[in-house]
Design an enzyme around this catalytic site. Sequence first.
Site, PDB file in Angstrom:
ATOM      1  N   SER A   1       0.695  -1.573   0.208  1.00  0.00           N
ATOM      2  CA  SER A   1       0.128  -0.310   0.196  1.00  0.00           C
ATOM      3  C   SER A   1       1.187   1.250  -0.155  1.00  0.00           C
ATOM      4  O   SER A   1       1.703   1.352  -0.655  1.00  0.00           O
ATOM      5  CB  SER A   1      -0.642  -0.774   1.658  1.00  0.00           C
ATOM      6  OG  SER A   1      -1.885   0.967   0.535  1.00  0.00           O
TER       7      SER A   1
ATOM      8  N   GLU B   1      10.223   5.451 -10.236  1.00  0.00           N
ATOM      9  CA  GLU B   1       9.674   5.563 -11.566  1.00  0.00           C
ATOM     10  C   GLU B   1      10.228   7.372 -11.794  1.00  0.00           C
ATOM     11  O   GLU B   1      10.039   7.700 -12.411  1.00  0.00           O
ATOM     12  CB  GLU B   1       8.149   5.375 -11.535  1.00  0.00           C
ATOM     13  CG  GLU B   1       8.254   4.256 -12.119  1.00  0.00           C
ATOM     14  CD  GLU B   1       6.152   3.622 -11.968  1.00  0.00           C
ATOM     15  OE1 GLU B   1       6.129   2.941 -11.972  1.00  0.00           O
ATOM     16  OE2 GLU B   1       5.698   4.344 -12.423  1.00  0.00           O
TER      17      GLU B   1
ATOM     18  N   LYS C   1      -0.540  -4.288  -3.367  1.00  0.00           N
ATOM     19  CA  LYS C   1      -2.409  -3.542  -2.844  1.00  0.00           C
ATOM     20  C   LYS C   1      -2.517  -1.851  -3.324  1.00  0.00           C
ATOM     21  O   LYS C   1      -1.503  -1.298  -2.931  1.00  0.00           O
ATOM     22  CB  LYS C   1      -2.101  -3.585  -1.441  1.00  0.00           C
ATOM     23  CG  LYS C   1      -3.354  -2.629  -0.970  1.00  0.00           C
ATOM     24  CD  LYS C   1      -3.316  -2.915   0.650  1.00  0.00           C
ATOM     25  CE  LYS C   1      -5.076  -1.779   1.171  1.00  0.00           C
ATOM     26  NZ  LYS C   1      -5.303  -0.936   0.882  1.00  0.00           N
TER      27      LYS C   1
END
Length: 476
Positions: free
Chosen positions: A302, A313, A327
């Site tokens: 999460s 990224e 998740k």
Amino acid sequence: MYIKKRTLAVTMIATIVLSSAATALAIKEFNVNQVPMPPANSQSEATEIQKFFQVYHMLRDRYVDKESPDTLLNGAINGMVQSLNDPFSTYMDPKAAAKFNDMIQSSFEGIGAVMESDNGKIVVASVFKDSPAEKAGLKAKDQILSVNGKSLQGIDVDKAAMMIRGPKGTKVTLDVERPSTSQKLQLSIVRAAIKEDTVFSKQLGNGMGYIQITQFSENTAKEFDTQLQSLEKQGIKGLVIDLRQDPGGLLDSVKTIADELIPKGKTILQVENRNGQKDVYKSDKGTVNLPIVGLVDGGSASAAEILSAALHESGGYPLVGEKTFGKGTVQTTQPYSDGSSVKYTIAKWLTPDGNWIHKKGIMPEYVVHLPSYFNLPVLTASDKLKYDMNNDQVKAAQQMLLAIGFDPGREDGYFSKQTEQAVSDFQKAKGLQADGIIQGQTINALMDALREKMKQDDTQLKMAEDVLQKEINSRK
């Protein structure tokens, strides 16, 4: 992951056997059209509400055993949430809601572990540092089979967590199955007051700093900022951020931390609602200008995955460890005047590049596994292992002895003479009575030695340091 801010469904399978005219007559006498109706926004909605109220009044007034209105209402609400088939959506009665809020605030009484639902099974998502759960040997991915002898089959994760929690000083007994070994354990854990610090830091040497985040609660961002400033004052040249076994937490918390770490203007995450509309959250600070390496594993979930994806990224920083949990949904809680609340999924979150990692996880650039003995069950003070015994506890003890440099001769669970000699040699080395029996002080010493060995053999952290050193060198 949560955003801070009843299930009206009844799942019924009924078989009515019309064994006599009296039974049929009794059913006909109940006039559902006499049930009062609340206002509705449309005819369709009115029909749905009418059906619910008809069933509610019928059971309240005519069921063979008298049930309180609260029992029926709570059951209906719970049934609606369960019908979503979403392990992250749940109805919490006032007691459960209060304890859930305590957990988010990092202050409660219990064993210090976070539970998740995995295909209907109650599993450990993470264990808090230095908690009763950690000391008793509970590990991430352990499946909790029962609590104090009561099976958890069919019980949702929040209710299971409430069964495990309780006043400090009281004991809870868990029957556990460890997937990595298929071994079944029984752990007796004394509950304690859990006031959890969620951020820990230290220097690793060679100008490298280390910050571990164990979950994202209300105070985590403030703790992170304090720990980071302390390391920066010490002149660190690079940073390892350890998100292993971090089950996630509050969205605002992770966004605040990412805002410091991700370059200004870069995307932290995207949140997509039920209509496909996306909110894009970007960094407007980017105050940290250090090489960073993220450390992740299967317990990173999460909010921990949000930060991991943003680091990789948008920051271009490498990740080390094992594939994360996967998740990719966002939950919020809706409180009610009686103290109850519904926690439910309201959106998907996407990585900066638009990837939805739900049930997929994030694969780190550098995949590194820990030594197998990291998954061994913990021996407890109630154990007594000696010559000629043959069980799983003996097998675990043999593997521990071998890991810390005392050869037991075998690892199959049979307590042989050579195993007895290895135990005796270990006891002598630790200044204990050399009787070759594993119990009491010997168990404590063995577990301490194993924990120290694990610190030395953290292959994932060592790789993270190597990668970070290369990143530091590339900036020179």
